[in-house]
Scaffold this motif. Structure first.
Motif, PDB file in Angstrom:
ATOM      1  N   UNK A 113       0.928  -0.903  -0.013  1.00 17.39           N
ATOM      2  CA  UNK A 113      -0.213  -0.191  -0.187  1.00 17.39           C
ATOM      3  C   UNK A 113       1.023   1.213   0.172  1.00 17.39           C
ATOM      4  N   UNK A 114       1.645   1.423   1.351  1.00 17.31           N
ATOM      5  CA  UNK A 114       2.825   2.104   0.510  1.00 17.31           C
ATOM      6  C   UNK A 114       3.582   2.841  -0.487  1.00 17.31           C
ATOM      7  N   UNK A 115       3.611   1.538  -1.425  1.00 17.14           N
ATOM      8  CA  UNK A 115       4.161   1.952  -2.810  1.00 17.14           C
ATOM      9  C   UNK A 115       3.437   2.595  -3.450  1.00 17.14           C
ATOM     10  N   UNK A 116       1.943   2.705  -3.227  1.00 18.65           N
ATOM     11  CA  UNK A 116       0.750   3.465  -4.413  1.00 18.65           C
ATOM     12  C   UNK A 116       1.042   4.832  -4.162  1.00 18.65           C
ATOM     13  N   UNK A 315      -5.305   5.584   8.888  1.00 24.91           N
ATOM     14  CA  UNK A 315      -5.989   4.515   8.504  1.00 24.91           C
ATOM     15  C   UNK A 315      -6.195   4.196   7.025  1.00 24.91           C
ATOM     16  N   UNK A 316      -5.868   3.142   6.398  1.00 27.61           N
ATOM     17  CA  UNK A 316      -5.938   2.973   5.358  1.00 27.61           C
ATOM     18  C   UNK A 316      -7.042   1.694   4.532  1.00 27.61           C
ATOM     19  N   UNK A 317      -7.501   1.803   5.312  1.00 27.09           N
ATOM     20  CA  UNK A 317      -9.101   0.859   4.737  1.00 27.09           C
ATOM     21  C   UNK A 317     -10.583   1.980   4.271  1.00 27.09           C
ATOM     22  N   UNK A 318     -12.041   0.948   3.433  1.00 24.10           N
ATOM     23  CA  UNK A 318     -12.970   1.829   3.325  1.00 24.10           C
ATOM     24  C   UNK A 318     -13.651   2.341   4.579  1.00 24.10           C
ATOM     25  N   UNK A 319     -13.985   3.321   4.250  1.00 23.59           N
ATOM     26  CA  UNK A 319     -14.959   4.198   5.331  1.00 23.59           C
ATOM     27  C   UNK A 319     -16.672   3.500   5.256  1.00 23.59           C
ATOM     28  N   UNK A 335      -9.172   6.470   5.268  1.00 24.94           N
ATOM     29  CA  UNK A 335      -9.005   6.932   3.902  1.00 24.94           C
ATOM     30  C   UNK A 335      -9.677   5.797   2.791  1.00 24.94           C
ATOM     31  N   UNK A 336      -9.366   5.249   3.014  1.00 24.35           N
ATOM     32  CA  UNK A 336     -10.192   4.303   1.781  1.00 24.35           C
ATOM     33  C   UNK A 336      -8.722   3.101   1.520  1.00 24.35           C
ATOM     34  N   UNK A 510     -11.540   6.967  -3.331  1.00 17.90           N
ATOM     35  CA  UNK A 510     -10.071   6.961  -4.195  1.00 17.90           C
ATOM     36  C   UNK A 510      -8.819   7.269  -2.525  1.00 17.90           C
ATOM     37  N   UNK A 511      -8.559   5.768  -2.452  1.00 16.04           N
ATOM     38  CA  UNK A 511      -8.097   5.998  -0.593  1.00 16.04           C
ATOM     39  C   UNK A 511      -6.386   6.875  -1.140  1.00 16.04           C
TER      40      UNK A 511
END
Length: 813
Positions: A113-116, A315-319, A335-336, A510-511
């Motif tokens: 995820x951090x690469x994106x 937080x990197x998940x979909x709300x 944020x997604x 768009x997270x």
């Protein structure tokens, strides 16, 4: 004259001399990798052994008490609470281009995820360095990002977590000595994270100094590196890590008690942080002293640093999938999921033929999980697939599933991007990593989670709650029957429709872009901008006269002014746009003063023992010459340590503990307290003392009227009673803190004023050298670029800087 020599040395290092990247003594720096001899690597964790013989196990001491009461002091962030660490970018000023280091500890799924995100930040003009395990070098560099190795073996970490899925290791693990190995690995990763902030690229030798840190919490070094550099920090993660009553900490694995469920959920976060800090505090504090020249973190602050400082958290998940809990403060964003651009992929003939030869198969894979018995897992998977009468693709993963197996309806697969593969399957079965879970849901695939550790069970529960899959099946409970039933549910219209609904909502998000916005909105941009070139980050402070406001300068602006002899480089100091202060967290006067007394007794006892033991060791040592002289020195040090703690404890520590314990006591029952500022010297000590005294009496007296009134308005007579109790308590704590503060804060200010601050610590010298090397490199790069174009170096920028500097001088008189 030693002081004069030190002053000359500091002035010389504060200048912008033409350092080169090869000025680094890599050999000397490599010695820092030596493990600290002060740390007891064999130290057992603070657990209690239960059972006997072959049935030995581990449990937490006093765990029941922690879960049935609210004794654990975890602060509850309010939506309107002021952010003590974060200074939001209210003006929406554009961030200057920054050097950003992203520190990640974990598996491939944690890194991806951090690469994106890194690519998104890179497009915006920032230089992005990803600091993670050596094994992911190619994975990172293929994304076009800079890589820095921090050490650590993720496969070893995964195997350890599978065997010890919670925060408490098993008895066999403790007895095997594996704890010591992991503690040493953590120390090396801490050191690797620090080096990622200030060392050049290991392959190109291009200098680098971090100006912002983004990190996931298990990297542990983040807040300490940020404190050493005085730069902003932003935490990001794929699993819940901030206290909430909505759901428990994924690592807590707490059995339900008679306590209120929401309270138990909330306390689980403090429990995990406390147990983690107990196991790592000596390693982290030893590393802080040795590598960062920082004081140890107080025991009361260690488990609660991020929450107490309210460090911004994304937080990197979909709300739409898991909504942000209502009790999370405004410094926390959901944020997604972070999705990278779909990689270009062409399947080989075997995979292509398999997909074309029948209906969409079921996908089964456990990614980076390392299992003890891969053969037994393979047998379970094959049995379940055959019982369902479906085709399947099974990923071999790090456990090498399916070795030696053949079945025309089952394809054992190596690496293949999930983004492509999940478009061609009917449903997915996996371990529940956040990235794999997100990819499956984005593609509308019903999901079965077989958790091993960490947040995997959490994601399985969330999927079951959304009816996009069955309840998670722990890997130790997995068998052919329950896996077959889970797959069959995933193929039902109910599961397919639920997954499709989640997919529609996720595709509207768009997270990565939302996370970038969260990052920028929490940057103290105004504090980070150069006063002369706002598009450049300020890294130097020009302080020629105490009567004039210091000037924040970027490398470029400082170089131009020094080159045109407008300023003397010896007046440059390193600038810290976001300093961090970690102090003792006081909750009440009793525990605060008791902790001081215990600390004094401990230091006195250590000094007393050294008075006798150290001289004896000096006489016994055969390797040293002049044992009598060495013994006298060690005797003096021990005596000084024994006696030296008493004046400071009497005049500063004990009164300060009582003052702050009384001041912060209302937080125990949910009240917010005033922030009277920090004591930095004798002058600020007097200011804080005055505020504490004045507001203590004003708030204490007014609270006896206001709090009962507010309580009655919100809760009737019961609320009136609670408000009256709070008012009476405030009438004691407020004036009490004010009275003790009149004595404590001025003495604290005098103590800090007398503390030596002129000389640079070894860490500050390293940072200064790294900053000078980077500035010199950037100046040469600009010069080379101008020469290639046949132009005078940065003529327009030079004029801009010089004109802005003259205006600043005129405005300041």
């Amino acid at each position: 004259m030693a002081g004069d020599k030190a002053g000359e040395d500091n002035d010389r290092h504060a200048g912008l001399e033409p350092f080169h990247s090869d000025s680094y003594d890599h050999g000397t720096w490599d010695n820092d990798l030596d493990l600290s001899p002060e740390i007891d690597w064999e130290k057992p964790p603070v657990y209690e052994l239960v059972g006997s013989g072959n049935k030995m196990s581990t449990t937490v001491v006093a765990q029941g008490d922690l879960l049935t009461s609210e004794k654990l002091p975890t602060p509850i962030p309010s939506q309107l609470q002021q952010k003590p660490y974060t200074i939001p970018n209210i003006s929406n000023s554009k961030s200057p281009c920054l050097n950003i280091v992203i520190q990640i500890v974990g598996s491939r799924g944690d890194v991806q995820p951090f690469l994106a995100l890194g690519c998104e930040l890179q497009v915006a003009g920032h230089r992005v360095r990803v600091a993670t395990h050596d094994i992911f070098r190619e994975f990172v560099t293929e994304s076009g990002l800079e890589f820095f190795p921090i050490g650590g073996d993720p496969s070893s970490l995964m195997a350890y977590m599978v065997k010890n899925p919670g925060i408490i290791p098993k008895f066999e693990t403790i007895m095997s000595g594996e704890i010591s190995q992991k503690r040493k690995m953590v120390y090396r990763m801490l050191e690797g994270c620090w080096r990622s902030c200030i060392e050049p690229d290991s392959e190109t030798n291009v200098p680098f100094v971090a100006e912002v840190i983004i990190a996931n919490p298990p990297s542990f070094a983040h807040v300490h590196c940020a404190q050493a550099l005085g730069i902003p920090l932003h935490l990001m993660f794929t699993m819940p890590w901030s206290p909430t009553r909505a759901f428990p900490h994924p690592l807590a694995n707490i059995e339900r008690t008679d306590a209120d469920l929401r309270t138990t959920n909330y306390l689980s976060y403090g429990l995990v942080e406390m147990m983690t800090w107990q196991g790592l505090s000596d390693i982290i504090n030893g590393w802080r002293r040795k590598s960062l020249s920082l004081d140890p973190v107080p025991m009361t602050m260690g488990p609660l640093i991020a929450e107490t400082l309210q460090i911004p958290f994304t937080y990197c998940w979909s709300p739409a999938f898991v909504a942000k809990p209502q009790d999370w403060g405004n410094y926390i964003d959901v944020c997604g999921f972070f999705f990278r651009g779909e990689p270009t992929y062409t399947p080989d003939d075997e995979l292509d033929n398999f997909l074309r030869s029948g209906p969409p198969p079921v996908y089964i894979g456990f990614g980076s999980i390392v299992m003890d018995d891969a053969e037994n897992m393979t047998a379970i998977l094959l049995g379940a697939v055959r019982a369902c009468g479906v085709r399947a693709i099974i990923s071999r993963g790090w456990s090498k599933l399916g070795t030696g197996q053949q079945d025309p309806n089952i394809l054992f697969l190596g690496d293949c991007p999930h983004e492509w593969l999940f478009k061609h399957v009917s449903c997915v079965v996996h371990h529940g990593g956040a990235g794999t879970t997100a990819c499956g849901l984005l593609n509308g695939r019903p999901t079965t989670i077989v958790p091993f550790f960490g947040d995997q069970a959490f994601w399985g529960q969330m999927i079951a709650a959304a009816r996009a899959g069955p309840h998670p099946i722990h890997h130790r409970s997995l068998n052919k029957k329950n896996l077959a039933e889970a797959i069959q549910y995933c193929l039902t219209p109910e599961a397919v429709n639920a997954a499709a609904d989640i997919s529609r909502k996720m595709k509207a998000e768009n997270g990565v872009r939302a996370a970038a916005h969260s990052f920028y909105s929490n940057l103290p941009v105004d504090a980070m901008q150069c006063d002369l070139l706002p598009d450049e980050p300020a890294v130097w402070l020009y302080t020629k006269s105490k009567s004039k406001k210091p000037l924040k300068l970027s490398d470029k602006a400082a170089f131009i002014l020094a080159e045109h002899k407008k300023i003397d480089p010896k007046h440059f100091k390193l600038y810290q746009p976001k300093p961090i202060t970690i102090e003792n967290l006081r909750w009440d006067p009793v525990s605060a003063s008791t902790s001081v007394l215990l600390g004094v007794m401990f230091n006195f006892t250590v000094g007393f023992s050294e008075v006798f033991t150290s001289p004896a060791k000096a006489f016994q040592s055969k390797e040293r010459g002049g044992g009598g002289k060495e013994a006298a020195i060690t005797f003096g040090k021990g005596f000084a340590k024994m006696v030296g703690v008493l004046p400071k404890a009497t005049l500063v520590d004990f009164p300060l503990a009582l003052t702050e314990g009384l001041h912060h006591m209302p937080r125990l029952y949910g009240e917010e307290v005033r922030n009277h500022g920090q004591v930095k010297d004798w002058k600020s000590g007097g200011v804080v003392a005055g505020k504490t005294f004045g507001y203590g009496f004003v708030d204490g007296i007014s609270g006896t009227i206001i709090k009962p009134y507010k309580g009655a308005k919100e809760g009737g007579w019961a609320g009136f009673g609670k408000g009256l109790g709070k008012g009476v308590m405030g009438l004691v704590t407020g004036p009490g803190a004010g009275m003790f503060g009149l004595f404590a804060y001025p003495f604290l200010g005098m103590y800090k004023s007398m503390a030596p601050s002129a000389s640079l610590s070894p860490t500050q010298r390293k940072i200064l050298l790294a900053r000078q090397v980077y500035g010199s490199y950037m100046a040469r790069q600009r010069e080379y670029s101008a020469q290639e174009e046949g132009e005078r170096w940065d003529e327009g920028t030079s004029t801009l800087v010089l004109e802005a500097f003259e205006r600043k001088k005129a405005n300041q008189g």
